[in-house]
Design an enzyme around this catalytic site. Structure first.
Site, PDB file in Angstrom:
ATOM      1  N   GLY A   5       2.912  -6.907  -4.179  1.00  0.00           N
ATOM      2  CA  GLY A   5       3.346  -8.058  -4.967  1.00  0.00           C
ATOM      3  C   GLY A   5       2.178  -8.624  -5.739  1.00  0.00           C
ATOM      4  N   GLY A   6       2.441  -9.640  -6.492  1.00  0.00           N
ATOM      5  CA  GLY A   6       1.393 -10.245  -7.292  1.00  0.00           C
ATOM      6  C   GLY A   6       0.283 -10.845  -6.446  1.00  0.00           C
ATOM      7  N   ASP A  10       9.078 -16.690 -11.631  1.00  0.00           N
ATOM      8  CA  ASP A  10       8.840 -15.256 -11.762  1.00  0.00           C
ATOM      9  C   ASP A  10      10.078 -14.475 -11.349  1.00  0.00           C
ATOM     10  OD1 ASP A  10       7.476 -13.023 -12.474  1.00  0.00           O
ATOM     11  OD2 ASP A  10       6.269 -12.907 -10.651  1.00  0.00           O
ATOM     12  N   LYS A  18       4.251 -10.173   4.096  1.00  0.00           N
ATOM     13  CA  LYS A  18       3.472 -10.277   2.865  1.00  0.00           C
ATOM     14  C   LYS A  18       2.087 -10.783   3.231  1.00  0.00           C
ATOM     15  CE  LYS A  18       5.065 -11.449  -1.178  1.00  0.00           C
ATOM     16  NZ  LYS A  18       5.643 -12.217  -2.252  1.00  0.00           N
ATOM     17  N   GLY A  39      -0.567  -9.793  -3.193  1.00  0.00           N
ATOM     18  CA  GLY A  39      -1.006  -8.965  -2.091  1.00  0.00           C
ATOM     19  C   GLY A  39       0.067  -7.978  -1.679  1.00  0.00           C
ATOM     20  N   GLY A  69       5.320  -2.260  -0.852  1.00  0.00           N
ATOM     21  CA  GLY A  69       4.995  -2.473  -2.251  1.00  0.00           C
ATOM     22  C   GLY A  69       3.829  -3.420  -2.370  1.00  0.00           C
ATOM     23  N   VAL A  80       2.839  -5.825   0.627  1.00  0.00           N
ATOM     24  CA  VAL A  80       3.938  -6.160   1.518  1.00  0.00           C
ATOM     25  C   VAL A  80       4.174  -4.981   2.456  1.00  0.00           C
ATOM     26  CG1 VAL A  80       6.343  -6.867   1.662  1.00  0.00           C
ATOM     27  CG2 VAL A  80       4.985  -7.524  -0.315  1.00  0.00           C
TER      28      VAL A  80
END
Ligand code: NAG
Ligand code: NAG
Ligand code: NAG
Ligand code: NAG
Length: 822
Positions: free
Chosen positions: A516-517, A632, A535, A519, A514, A521
């Site tokens: 992430g905010g 978050d 990550k 960068g 996926g 993963v």
């Protein structure tokens, strides 16, 4: 025959009258199923044998008579239970009350001082206020022992709580060890007479965990408001070596009791005639600032602040490095030492505070004017602060308290409550304040309807980007040097870039889990077979290597079963990567918001997930060595392991990567709209309470299976919180719950969860419970919980003719950006 029958009749009358509310030496109370229990004359209290829930152990106790929701208010043999029903409670002829078993083994006895009077004819009576009293049968005023002097965990109306130095009186409350064990637990609520008398909750190692006081003539400093003002009257007896108080309930049809729970909080519960259970009226601690010395010496706690701790004016963090990661215990030190001999020191008036711990302070009741207090303090080189001792009455008060030590456990009230504290400062620090060297910040809040916002957002992004770029250039040079130098003092595994590249097949797209905010993963597999999640931080991240490592070290030390474990990191070749344990079932949103997969999550699983997240968050907020505010929290940041146990991921990331931030100076709000609390989205203020808001949203999403940012497009639609709120108010609770779990959920549990969820998303942060309270609430009956107020960000009524607020409330998930400039 007739004569004997008559005698028996007389006897039965006799024993009946005795078994009412009292015992004499000839009339023991047996554990015989309750028939011989004492009931007070007015029928309010009952004494007998009982077993707490979850155990067969037998105890002698007092509880409310004829109340279905049984509440034990006193226990005799709390440390020595009797197993089996052989127990008996009897009064000896010398006036001692004893609990024995079938073999006359003593399990408990009242520490009664018997009367030297040989004609003493003792009787023990259960009074209608719940007090069990031993007295001389011929003179009811001759009290030789009473249970009110030896309470367990419950403060009843009419009981005198506190301490008096001259008489040695000391009545305190000790929590039960657990809800099924009345043995003395870890927490004691009592009075400390050192310095100026105050009320404390101590933990098992006799360290204070909470403090109220000192008494200021009007209330206990630290408790300027109570939810009980209309319910009870308080009475205080206070002097320099005495603090005793009691309360009475105004309405006789209402029952009130206060207890210390096994978890160390204090709560006040109420029962109204005809209700099914006790309802909680008040509780303490209400917020993290009610935890003793949260901010260390000379620190000030403000529960609504962004970081809850700050230093008193004229002071600075003693250990800035710890302070920056919310490790506040070291507190603050003076910027400039006092210059007593030259009499140049002055005072800074600090308003609306709970006065600092007065255990080492002195009082002068006779001083009348505040200027005299000031003069006295100035005269004594060891005096660090003063305040009014008595603020009751209409004038400016009277007397003064002087502190001669560090100032500890100060809480600031943003709503105007509290008192004035005058803190002594060196001339230099006073001057720097008046000339405005303090943190001056201007705040620009950009909130607008989607169309307008898009435009503004573009501008905002440009501004941010520019600012970052200049900074990046400056940092670039430093970064390469740092990289080489500092690796050796990082006490956590460092992974080699080659190893990571290999494990992820050179960051192959197929292995991408996926984005992430900060960068992408990737999934990886180490040679030993362990699966990992990598990550990879985007290279535009603005943070220096040094800060990065510090933050990573903080996170690496966090260990909790509901947090994703960080295995190590990789800092090499300009790359920064974090290596986590791999979570087989991915993130919660992929189940919850998928119409097929959501069926896999029955209520039991969802409840387990809610509890797990709550525990993980509690650890971040309060239990780990550091205070971490996640900022978050959302369904995509909750990962599920092979057993569907939830683990919070990305913790601390917001702080870690929002390179523009230091605590209390948030220039950029990071987070996901829909989960952001109003004060955070609009003013950039974050605290544990903004996490609690996000947790509430998360919980409600888990219960409803719907996303909170779903229906935002039109200002005429309600968002999820608004929808739930409407249904809740109309008592249509069943309609709130996700269709796919209707069959699997016990109504009580769901009801409690919805109510707790609503309490967490209340508009005002000070109304929201802290996580420890949330967990407690989740374990209790919904009717015991306070009634939630309207959630933040709810669209109510017709927004057409109220354009500005309509716009404010209908912003979609991207259109909120807050800039805070210097
Ligand atoms: C009172 O009686 C009990 C039992 O008979 C005895 O253990 C206790 O020592 C007596 N107390 C006094 C002060 O005589
Ligand atoms: C609580 O009260 C008991 C009985 O008076 C006393 O022995 C104990 O020391 C008290 N504890 C505290 C913390 O004041
Ligand atoms: C008073 O001021 C003088 C000159 O600034 C300084 O040398 C001296 O140490 C000060 N006295 C005290 C007690 O701080
Ligand atoms: C200064 O205050 C402390 C604490 O109140 C007191 O013990 C001390 O005697 C005072 N010193 C003088 C010189 O008054």
């Amino acid at each position: 025959m007739r004569g004997i029958a008559f005698l028996l009749y007389l006897l039965s009358l006799f024993s009946f009258s005795i078994a009412g509310d009292s015992l004499t030496p000839t009339q023991p109370l047996l554990d015989d199923g309750g028939s011989g229990n004492l009931v007070s004359a007015g029928g309010r209290f009952e004494l007998g044998f009982f077993s707490p829930p979850g155990t067969q152990n037998r105890y002698v106790g007092i509880w409310y008579h004829n109340i279905s929701d049984k509440a034990i208010v006193w226990v005799a043999n709390r440390q020595s239970p009797i197993s089996g029903a052989s127990g008996r409670l009897s009064l000896t002829s010398n006036g001692t009350l004893v609990v024995t078993d079938g073999n006359s083994m003593p399990f408990w006895s009242s520490s009664s001082s018997s009367s030297s009077n040989s004609a003493f004819s003792p009787v023990v009576r259960l009074h209608d206020d719940g007090n069990l009293v031993i007295s001389d049968g011929r003179n009811n005023d001759s009290v030789s022992w009473q249970s009110f002097d030896f309470p367990t965990d419950t403060f009843l109306s009419g009981m005198r709580f506190g301490r008096d130095h001259s008489s040695g009186y000391n009545v305190n409350f000790t929590s039960w060890a657990s809800t099924s064990d009345p043995a003395p637990g870890s927490y004691v609520l009592g009075v400390n007479l050192d310095g100026v008398p105050q009320e404390f909750v101590w933990d098992g190692s006799e360290q204070p965990v909470g403090r109220l006081g000192p008494w200021n003539g009007a209330y206990m400093s630290g408790a300027p408001t109570t939810n009980l003002q209309d319910l009870v009257d308080y009475y205080f007896e206070v002097s320099s070596r005495k603090l005793i108080y009691w309360y009475t309930v105004r309405d006789p049809s209402v029952l009130v009791r206060a207890t210390v729970t096994p978890q160390g909080s204090a709560q006040v519960l109420m029962w109204v005639e005809g209700s099914q259970s006790w309802t909680q009226q008040d509780y303490y601690p209400r917020d993290p600032c009610d935890h003793y010395a949260q901010c260390g010496p000379n620190g000030v706690c403000d529960p609504t602040g962004s970081a809850i701790c700050r230093c008193l004016q004229g002071f600075q963090p003693k250990n800035p490095r710890n302070w920056a990661v919310w490790e506040w215990r070291d507190g603050c030190v003076r910027k400039t030492e006092l210059d007593c001999g030259n009499t140049t020191d002055g005072f800074f008036a600090f308003s609306n505070v709970k006065l600092p711990d007065s255990s080492w302070s002195t009082v002068d009741w006779s001083t009348q004017s505040l200027d005299d207090c000031k003069a006295s303090c100035l005269r004594n080189c060891s005096c660090t602060a003063y305040a009014r001792a008595n603020i009751s009455g209409s004038g400016s008060g009277s007397g003064c308290i002087f502190w001669t030590t560090n100032l500890t456990d100060i809480k600031h009230y943003s709503n105007g409550f509290g008192q004035d504290l005058y803190v002594r400062l060196a001339q230099a620090d006073l001057e720097s304040m008046s000339s405005g060297h303090g943190n001056k910040r201007s705040v620009a809040v950009i909130v607008a309807a989607p169309l307008v916002a898009t435009f503004l957002l573009a501008t905002a992004v440009t501004l941010l980007w520019r600012r970052r770029k200049t900074r990046n250039n400056k940092r670039k040079h430093r970064a390469d040097e740092e990289e080489a130098v500092e690796e050796e003092n990082l006490d956590m595994p460092l992974f080699d870039l080659g190893t990571i590249a290999e494990s992820t097949e050179d960051f192959c797209v197929d292995n991408k889990l996926g984005e992430g905010g900060f960068g992408p993963v990737y999934k990886g597999k180490l040679k030993e077979g362990q699966e990992i999640a990598v990550k990879r931080l985007s290279k535009t991240s603005t943070q220096g290597t040094d800060e990065f490592k510090n933050e990573v070290m903080v996170i690496a030390k966090l260990q909790h079963r509901n947090l994703v474990r960080l295995l190590g990191c990789c800092i090499q070749g300009g790359e920064r990567m974090l290596i986590y344990e791999y979570m087989l079932n991915g993130s919660l949103d992929t189940f919850l918001f998928d119409k097929d997969r959501c069926r896999l999550l029955d209520w039991g699983m969802r409840y387990n997930i809610i509890l797990g997240i709550a525990r993980g968050l509690l650890y971040l907020h309060h239990d780990s060595r550091y205070r971490i505010i996640h900022r978050d929290l959302k369904t995509s940041n909750i990962l599920l392991d092979e057993n569907m146990n939830p683990k919070i991921s990305d913790f601390g990331m917001a702080k870690l990567f929002g390179g523009d931030e230091t605590i209390g100076n948030t220039k950029r709000v990071v987070g996901t709209y829909g989960y952001m609390s109003p004060e955070y989205a609009m003013n950039g203020i974050f605290s544990v309470k903004s996490d609690v808001f996000s947790f509430g949203v998360l919980m409600l999403e888990i219960i409803t299976g719907k996303q909170n940012n779903g229906a935002y497009q039109s200002i005429h639609h309600q968002n999820l919180l608004g929808e739930i709120w409407s249904l809740w108010k109309e008592n249509r609770v069943a309609e709130i719950v996700d269709d796919s779990i209707h069959h699997s959920c016990p109504f009580d549990e769901v009801l409690t969860c919805i109510k707790v969820g609503l309490l967490c998303v209340q508009e005002r942060s000070e109304d929201r419970p802290i996580m420890s309270v949330v967990l407690q609430m989740l374990g209790s009956n919904s009717s015991l919980l306070p009634e939630p107020k309207q959630p933040g960000f709810v669209v109510t009524g017709n927004q057409k003719d109220n354009d500005s607020s309509g716009a404010l409330l209908s912003i979609n998930r991207l259109s909120v950006t807050i800039l805070e400039g210097r």
